[in-house]
Motif scaffolding. Structure first.
Motif, PDB file in Angstrom:
ATOM      1  N   GLU A  22       0.942  -1.083  -0.028  1.00 49.98           N
ATOM      2  CA  GLU A  22       0.036  -0.103   0.001  1.00 49.98           C
ATOM      3  C   GLU A  22       1.024   1.264   0.150  1.00 49.98           C
ATOM      4  OE1 GLU A  22      -2.158   2.553   3.457  1.00 49.98           O
ATOM      5  OE2 GLU A  22      -2.697   0.603   3.268  1.00 49.98           O
ATOM      6  N   VAL A  23       0.702   2.067  -0.847  1.00 50.68           N
ATOM      7  CA  VAL A  23       1.237   3.339  -1.184  1.00 50.68           C
ATOM      8  C   VAL A  23      -0.014   4.245  -1.195  1.00 50.68           C
ATOM      9  CG1 VAL A  23       2.863   4.963  -2.300  1.00 50.68           C
ATOM     10  CG2 VAL A  23       3.381   2.527  -2.126  1.00 50.68           C
ATOM     11  N   ALA A  24      -0.316   4.741  -0.198  1.00 57.57           N
ATOM     12  CA  ALA A  24      -1.476   5.399   0.082  1.00 57.57           C
ATOM     13  C   ALA A  24      -1.676   6.252   1.262  1.00 57.57           C
ATOM     14  CB  ALA A  24      -2.891   4.532   0.076  1.00 57.57           C
ATOM     15  N   GLY A  40      -6.683 -11.988   6.319  1.00 59.38           N
ATOM     16  CA  GLY A  40      -5.577 -12.839   6.087  1.00 59.38           C
ATOM     17  C   GLY A  40      -4.413 -12.078   5.290  1.00 59.38           C
ATOM     18  N   ALA A  41      -4.679 -11.067   4.541  1.00 60.99           N
ATOM     19  CA  ALA A  41      -3.613 -10.629   3.694  1.00 60.99           C
ATOM     20  C   ALA A  41      -2.498 -10.018   4.757  1.00 60.99           C
ATOM     21  CB  ALA A  41      -4.364  -9.658   2.535  1.00 60.99           C
ATOM     22  N   SER A  42      -1.367 -10.281   4.060  1.00 59.55           N
ATOM     23  CA  SER A  42      -0.166  -9.349   4.869  1.00 59.55           C
ATOM     24  C   SER A  42      -0.035  -8.137   3.804  1.00 59.55           C
ATOM     25  CB  SER A  42       1.021 -10.247   4.559  1.00 59.55           C
ATOM     26  OG  SER A  42       2.114  -9.660   4.940  1.00 59.55           O
ATOM     27  N   VAL A  43      -0.048  -6.945   4.746  1.00 57.16           N
ATOM     28  CA  VAL A  43      -0.039  -5.739   4.178  1.00 57.16           C
ATOM     29  C   VAL A  43       0.966  -4.909   4.717  1.00 57.16           C
ATOM     30  CG1 VAL A  43      -1.434  -3.306   3.879  1.00 57.16           C
ATOM     31  CG2 VAL A  43      -2.646  -5.755   3.981  1.00 57.16           C
ATOM     32  N   ILE A  44       1.605  -4.440   3.815  1.00 51.87           N
ATOM     33  CA  ILE A  44       2.829  -3.463   4.006  1.00 51.87           C
ATOM     34  C   ILE A  44       2.406  -2.013   3.508  1.00 51.87           C
ATOM     35  CG2 ILE A  44       5.204  -2.763   3.687  1.00 51.87           C
ATOM     36  CD1 ILE A  44       5.770  -5.697   3.528  1.00 51.87           C
ATOM     37  N   LYS A  81      -2.025  -3.913   9.769  1.00 53.36           N
ATOM     38  CA  LYS A  81      -0.842  -3.661   8.640  1.00 53.36           C
ATOM     39  C   LYS A  81       0.637  -3.702   9.389  1.00 53.36           C
ATOM     40  CE  LYS A  81      -4.055  -0.930   5.981  1.00 53.36           C
ATOM     41  NZ  LYS A  81      -4.112   0.409   5.574  1.00 53.36           N
ATOM     42  N   ARG A  82       1.582  -3.704   8.585  1.00 53.97           N
ATOM     43  CA  ARG A  82       2.939  -3.549   9.031  1.00 53.97           C
ATOM     44  C   ARG A  82       3.250  -1.916   8.513  1.00 53.97           C
ATOM     45  NH1 ARG A  82       7.203  -8.300   8.217  1.00 53.97           N
ATOM     46  NH2 ARG A  82       6.017  -8.497   6.095  1.00 53.97           N
ATOM     47  N   SER A  83       3.998  -1.189   9.072  1.00 51.65           N
ATOM     48  CA  SER A  83       4.274   0.210   8.637  1.00 51.65           C
ATOM     49  C   SER A  83       6.017   0.337   8.151  1.00 51.65           C
ATOM     50  CB  SER A  83       4.066   1.208   9.394  1.00 51.65           C
ATOM     51  OG  SER A  83       4.464   2.520   8.976  1.00 51.65           O
ATOM     52  N   GLU A 385       7.074   1.422  12.153  1.00 54.97           N
ATOM     53  CA  GLU A 385       7.266   0.629  13.239  1.00 54.97           C
ATOM     54  C   GLU A 385       8.022  -0.910  12.618  1.00 54.97           C
ATOM     55  OE1 GLU A 385       4.952  -2.456  16.393  1.00 54.97           O
ATOM     56  OE2 GLU A 385       3.957  -0.804  15.328  1.00 54.97           O
ATOM     57  N   HIS A 386       7.730  -1.227  11.302  1.00 46.53           N
ATOM     58  CA  HIS A 386       8.213  -2.372  11.069  1.00 46.53           C
ATOM     59  C   HIS A 386       9.298  -2.269   9.723  1.00 46.53           C
ATOM     60  CE1 HIS A 386       4.256  -3.059  12.369  1.00 46.53           C
ATOM     61  NE2 HIS A 386       4.768  -4.290  12.827  1.00 46.53           N
ATOM     62  N   SER A 387       9.888  -1.096   9.769  1.00 48.99           N
ATOM     63  CA  SER A 387      11.007  -0.721   8.679  1.00 48.99           C
ATOM     64  C   SER A 387      11.942  -1.663   8.815  1.00 48.99           C
ATOM     65  CB  SER A 387      11.573   0.555   8.888  1.00 48.99           C
ATOM     66  OG  SER A 387      10.585   1.517   8.653  1.00 48.99           O
TER      67      SER A 387
END
Length: 410
Positions: A22-24, A40-44, A81-83, A385-387
């Protein structure tokens, strides 16, 4: 790709193994990605490494409330999500983005066309890197036309431009009726999530990636299509606010304590006898003025006046008791606060408690459930947080990550 932690007889979440990039910003596209994460999707989520998604600043500026120190808007829109904080203006940041594109099944964005091209994540660039990817664009007015690259929020593109505000605003009002927060964004998000799901299904069958376009304007026209089509057909504005139903039992009535009960008994002759019995007014059944739907329509004002007197005679609590087993459709006008304890909301898991590092906040679940299971929601990430975690997954070592951080790339 199936999660290894699931037992062999458990089908797992619908989007288990789907990788979403996601770039939004703000709500429309991020909320769609949150729905995918629910299932269940893995979203970055890619954010500016310094400022982050500007939605995060709404709470600190006082625009939206904090609940126990939690920005509820960000929590609702970005749960699960992960950010990753990534400077896309730096060539090194852009290359890291493309390495994430290589691994993704879905790319979601609501940046305008010129910005997508300038920052190097337009459809052609992304698809050249990953031909099978589903590229999802959330726009204000649509992908074509003179306003295709013009920005917009749901208040402008969904609420005002579509005729919804006009339909709900009284002619003598001093200004258009305001829109509830993110009202159009959430509708558009569900449409976008559906489009992405359909594109993934198509890719599963054909191997071909698709471009998915959903706009706020298009979502509003679909949402408001009945009244719009009536207006086009009649060649005049269909009266939503001032219009009067010919059916006296398809309207609202005020109770004795100032609350409202809505009747929506479209099949008037089917429901009228049972309604009269529940109102303890069997005499209305013998009244020739109200003998059938045509008679009630012809004597609309008299029928409404009778029902207004009936409902005004008792408080809401008594009407809830009397109408509890009434088969015809009816409902109480509830406040937003009252929805928190609505037994249907509670029993169906429409609002889900989510732990935010010790603070529990109830969030609205997506209005879809599979196999009678309530989706398990996870908290939204802190900014970037997840960089480090994601960069390690890409194969970067700590020395490289340190250099990228020192250079302001991440």
């Amino acid at each position: 790709m199936r999660s290894a932690s699931l037992p062999p007889d458990d089908p797992g979440p619908v989007f288990d193994g789907v990788q979403v990039l996601e770039v939004a910003q703000w709500t429309f596209a991020p909320a769609a990605a949150a729905v995918l994460a629910d299932f269940g999707a893995s979203v970055i989520k890619i954010e500016d490494p310094v400022t982050g998604d500007p939605q995060r600043g709404l709470a600190s500026s006082g625009v939206v409330p904090m609940v126990g120190g939690v920005n509820v808007v960000t929590a609702q829109t970005n749960r699960g999500k992960r950010s990753v904080g990534l400077n896309l203006r730096d060539p090194r940041g852009h290359e890291l983005l493309l390495r994430l594109v290589d691994r993704a099944d879905v790319f979601v964005t609501n940046f305008r066309g010129p910005a997508r091209r300038k920052l190097g994540f337009d459809e052609d660039t992304v698809r050249a890197r990953n031909p099978r990817i589903v590229y999802a664009r959330a726009t204000a007015q649509g992908a074509r036309g003179p306003d295709a690259d013009r920005g917009g929020y749901d208040f402008t593109s969904f609420w005002m431009r579509s005729g919804i505000a006009a339909a709900l605003t009284a002619e003598d009002a001093d200004r258009p009726l305001p829109q509830p927060p993110a009202f159009g964004d959430k509708a558009g998000a569900m449409n976008l999530a559906f489009g992405i799901a359909a594109a993934l299904y198509r890719r599963e069958r054909t191997g071909v990636g698709s471009t998915v376009d959903v706009s706020l304007l298009g979502s509003a026209l679909w949402q408001h299509s009945s009244a719009i089509l009536y207006s086009w057909g009649l060649d005049r504005e269909f009266p939503v606010v001032t219009g009067r139903s010919a059916n006296p039992i398809a309207r609202s009535y005020r109770t004795g304590d100032g609350r409202w009960i809505a009747l929506m008994m479209i099949e008037s002759d089917r429901w009228w006898p049972d309604l009269c019995r529940h109102l303890d007014r069997p005499d209305l059944l013998a009244d020739e003025r109200f003998a059938d739907a045509a008679a009630r329509s012809a004597n609309h004002d008299a029928c409404v006046a009778e029902l207004e007197r009936v409902f005004a005679a008792l408080p809401l609590r008594e009407w809830e008791r009397r109408l509890a087993d009434l088969a015809g459709p009816w409902a109480v006008l509830r406040s937003m606060r009252e929805t928190a304890t609505d037994p249907q909301v509670v029993e169906n898991g429409y609002a889900v408690p989510v732990d935010h590092d010790g603070t529990e906040v109830r969030l609205m679940s997506a209005p879809v459930q599979f196999d009678e299971q309530v989706p398990e929601l996870r908290r939204a990430p802190e900014h970037a947080e997840h960089s480090e975690q994601v960069l390690l997954e890409l194969g970067c070592d700590w020395a490289e990550i340190t250099r990228l951080k020192d250079a302001g790339v991440v």
